[in-house]
Scaffold this motif. Structure first.
Motif, PDB file in Angstrom:
ATOM      1  N   GLY A  38       0.945  -1.094   0.183  1.00 45.49           N
ATOM      2  CA  GLY A  38      -0.043  -0.055   0.069  1.00 45.49           C
ATOM      3  C   GLY A  38       0.777   1.321  -0.078  1.00 45.49           C
ATOM      4  O   GLY A  38       0.584   2.122  -0.808  1.00 45.49           O
ATOM      5  N   ALA A  39       1.931   1.248   0.838  1.00 41.28           N
ATOM      6  CA  ALA A  39       2.778   2.412   1.058  1.00 41.28           C
ATOM      7  C   ALA A  39       3.423   2.612  -0.650  1.00 41.28           C
ATOM      8  O   ALA A  39       3.353   3.886  -1.052  1.00 41.28           O
ATOM      9  CB  ALA A  39       3.910   2.219   1.911  1.00 41.28           C
ATOM     10  N   ASP A  52      -7.657   6.240  -0.826  1.00 46.41           N
ATOM     11  CA  ASP A  52      -6.942   5.267  -0.312  1.00 46.41           C
ATOM     12  C   ASP A  52      -7.746   4.319   0.616  1.00 46.41           C
ATOM     13  O   ASP A  52      -8.045   4.596   1.803  1.00 46.41           O
ATOM     14  CB  ASP A  52      -5.577   5.868   0.474  1.00 46.41           C
ATOM     15  CG  ASP A  52      -4.847   4.716   1.119  1.00 46.41           C
ATOM     16  OD1 ASP A  52      -5.200   3.459   0.856  1.00 46.41           O
ATOM     17  OD2 ASP A  52      -3.861   5.175   1.827  1.00 46.41           O
ATOM     18  N   HIS A  76      -8.151  -0.074   4.052  1.00 51.35           N
ATOM     19  CA  HIS A  76      -8.760  -0.646   4.813  1.00 51.35           C
ATOM     20  C   HIS A  76      -9.948  -1.424   4.561  1.00 51.35           C
ATOM     21  O   HIS A  76     -10.295  -2.233   5.045  1.00 51.35           O
ATOM     22  CB  HIS A  76      -9.106   0.233   6.089  1.00 51.35           C
ATOM     23  CG  HIS A  76      -7.903   0.020   7.424  1.00 51.35           C
ATOM     24  ND1 HIS A  76      -8.250  -0.848   8.323  1.00 51.35           N
ATOM     25  CD2 HIS A  76      -6.709   0.227   7.252  1.00 51.35           C
ATOM     26  CE1 HIS A  76      -7.295  -0.653   9.260  1.00 51.35           C
ATOM     27  NE2 HIS A  76      -6.164   0.021   8.831  1.00 51.35           N
ATOM     28  N   LYS A 131      -6.068  -6.693   3.426  1.00 50.14           N
ATOM     29  CA  LYS A 131      -6.719  -6.239   4.549  1.00 50.14           C
ATOM     30  C   LYS A 131      -8.143  -6.969   4.412  1.00 50.14           C
ATOM     31  O   LYS A 131      -8.255  -8.123   4.376  1.00 50.14           O
ATOM     32  CB  LYS A 131      -6.601  -4.711   4.652  1.00 50.14           C
ATOM     33  CG  LYS A 131      -5.190  -4.233   5.310  1.00 50.14           C
ATOM     34  CD  LYS A 131      -5.180  -2.766   5.351  1.00 50.14           C
ATOM     35  CE  LYS A 131      -3.765  -2.393   5.427  1.00 50.14           C
ATOM     36  NZ  LYS A 131      -3.423  -1.008   5.793  1.00 50.14           N
TER      37      LYS A 131
HETATM   38  C1  LIG Z   1      -2.254  -0.257   5.542  1.00 51.62           C
HETATM   39  C2  LIG Z   1      -2.322   0.950   4.859  1.00 51.62           C
HETATM   40  C3  LIG Z   1      -1.454   1.380   3.878  1.00 51.62           C
HETATM   41  C4  LIG Z   1       0.010   0.749   3.669  1.00 51.62           C
HETATM   42  O1  LIG Z   1      -0.211  -0.470   3.150  1.00 51.62           O
HETATM   43  P1  LIG Z   1       1.222  -1.375   3.417  1.00 51.62           P
HETATM   44  O2  LIG Z   1       0.741  -2.550   2.485  1.00 51.62           O
HETATM   45  O3  LIG Z   1       1.413  -1.505   4.852  1.00 51.62           O
HETATM   46  O4  LIG Z   1       2.529  -0.642   3.041  1.00 51.62           O
HETATM   47  C5  LIG Z   1      -1.800   2.674   3.068  1.00 51.62           C
HETATM   48  N1  LIG Z   1      -3.005   3.222   3.293  1.00 51.62           N
HETATM   49  C6  LIG Z   1      -3.772   3.055   4.331  1.00 51.62           C
HETATM   50  C7  LIG Z   1      -5.041   3.833   4.591  1.00 51.62           C
HETATM   51  C8  LIG Z   1      -3.325   1.935   5.046  1.00 51.62           C
HETATM   52  O5  LIG Z   1      -4.512   1.535   5.988  1.00 51.62           O
END
Ligand SMILES: *Cc1c(COP(=O)(O)O)cnc(C)c1O
Length: 433
Positions: free
Chosen positions: A96-97, A200, A203, A230
């Motif tokens: 996600g990052a 984004d 979640h 997630k």
């Molecule tokens: C978990 C999350 C991320 C990051 O995801 P990773 O896979 O840990 O890099 C980015 N944005 C939001 C809103 C998240 O909840």
């Protein structure tokens, strides 16, 4: 799954895997960003697709031998587009990052402004926390909740900030916010100042896929990022979905909203990443197929029903929840107000009885993040094990008993373990043989 080569080839590593299996089997997972994948997803993840380099996109690769990588990535892209009603999907971001950074890189110049949710009001680290690289490269402006008792976002203030700072991106999304977002209102504000509207949904993507929560793309958002691990119940990874016209990523297009799909593809590779992880892309394809089933819709609805039940049961027992409830899968428990304990203390108390959650800063928290005044908890993982409202009532009781010292920790721990063993994880067993 049955493992034969690993126990023989590396017994030390296999023992660690068995330990994690036992931990997941016996423990109650309440961290709202965690879940269990199916055995089909696990099998896809553990394949020889990991052997292949496949830089580029299907049909436009840099190395030969792409018959099957093209097939599986095309399948994942088609399933992602159909599930989220998008014009384009990039399934290669490693997490996600990484996905968020790719979108920033695709659309922003260094020093450009992003308007995003305040971190202590629920925004994610990747939305410009000072410790991130993105915060050095771009300028982040913050919007907040108007009233922490209702959790409603202060859209009037958001609009004033947008008019004043002229952000290039207005970002909707959170990792610690239990309420819903007014996507049409945010999109209208983005349009007014000519900003790209980005969501984004890391979640809640599974709840959107399961039609239990609204889809920002349906409200006209230009881009949506999400993790796949997630609520979506896939492998660790991410997808970037967008509106616009996909073009040839080998040629740099003009920076227009229409060209976002191509700008994003080029930002992922070669902008920020190298070769995609094709075993992961294969597992994402499998998870997306599962997420399109009626059973998954039922799952998404039950995640919300369980969150409602858990929130109501906690509040009935005198607990204070931030915003006094939840509209999604998570809640923020004010542990200082409820028990006079820090989030860290409660996290440790519950860990000791087999319930895993995480300490979390509350809005404008006076305590440092490592202590925090609250904890964050949610229902996606428990729901994947088949738990329903009656189990949530028992969980609420154990949380309060453990935090108030009203029962022996060993006694609570035994009950938690018995419950978890009665609801086996969808990821199956780890067995040698
Ligand atoms: C978990 C999350 C991320 C990051 O995801 P990773 O896979 O840990 O890099 C980015 N944005 C939001 C809103 C998240 O909840």
């Amino acid at each position: 799954m049955n493992y034969s080569a690993l126990p023989q080839g590396d017994p030390e590593v296999f023992r660690i895997l068995q330990g994690e299996y036992q931990r997941e089997h016996d423990g109650l997972e309440l961290i709202p960003s965690e879940n269990y994948v199916s055995e089909a997803v696990l099998e896809a993840l553990g394949t020889l697709m990991t052997n292949k380099y496949s830089e580029g996109t299907p049909g436009r690769r840099y190395y030969g031998g792409q018959t099957y990588t093209d097939q599986v990535e095309s399948l994942a892209i088609a399933r992602a587009k159909a599930l989220f009603n998008a014009d384009h999907a990039n399934v290669q971001p490693l997490s996600g990052a990484a996905a968020n950074l790719c979108v920033y890189a695709a659309w922003l110049e260094l020093g450009d402004t992003v308007l995003a949710m305040d971190l202590s009001h629920g925004g994610h680290l990747t939305h410009g926390a000072p410790v991130t690289f993105a915060a050095k490269a771009f300028k982040f402006i913050r919007y907040k909740m108007k009233d922490v008792e209702t959790g409603e976002i202060d859209y009037d203030h958001l609009e004033r900030l947008a008019l004043e700072h002229k952000p290039k991106i207005i970002l909707a999304g959170f990792s610690a916010y239990p309420r819903s977002i007014d996507y049409p209102r945010m999109k209208a504000i983005a349009d007014k100042v000519g900003a790209m509207a980005m969501a984004d949904m890391a979640h809640i993507a599974g709840l959107i896929a399961g039609k239990a929560l609204p889809n920002p793309l349906d409200a006209g958002f230009h881009v949506m990022t999400t993790t796949t691990h997630k609520t979506l119940r896939g492998p660790r990874g991410a997808v970037i979905l967008s509106r616009g016209t996909p073009g040839n990523p080998l040629r740099a297009p003009e920076k227009t909203l229409e060209n976002l799909p191509t700008l994003i593809d080029r930002a992922v590779f070669p902008g920020l990443q190298g070769g995609p992880h094709m075993n992961k892309v294969m597992a994402i394809a499998v998870a997306l197929k599962e997420a399109a089933t009626p059973a998954f819709r039922q799952y998404a609805r039950q995640v919300l029903a369980n969150a409602q039940a858990l929130a109501a049961q906690l509040m009935e027992r005198g607990c204070k929840l931030v915003t006094n409830g939840t509209d999604n899968h998570m809640m923020l428990l004010d542990t200082m107000a409820s028990f006079g304990k820090t989030g860290q203390e409660v996290q440790e108390l519950l860990d000791a009885v087999g319930m895993t959650l995480n300490k979390n800063a509350l809005p404008d928290d006076p305590l440092p993040p490592f202590k925090a005044s609250g904890v964050r908890l949610g229902t996606p993982a428990a729901t994947s094990r088949g738990m329903k409202e009656p189990e949530m009532e028992r969980v609420a009781g154990w949380i309060v008993d453990a935090c108030q010292g009203r029962a022996e920790p060993a006694q609570i721990a035994a009950q938690v373990k018995a419950l978890c063993n009665a609801f086996p994880s969808p990821s199956g067993k780890v067995q040698a043989g």
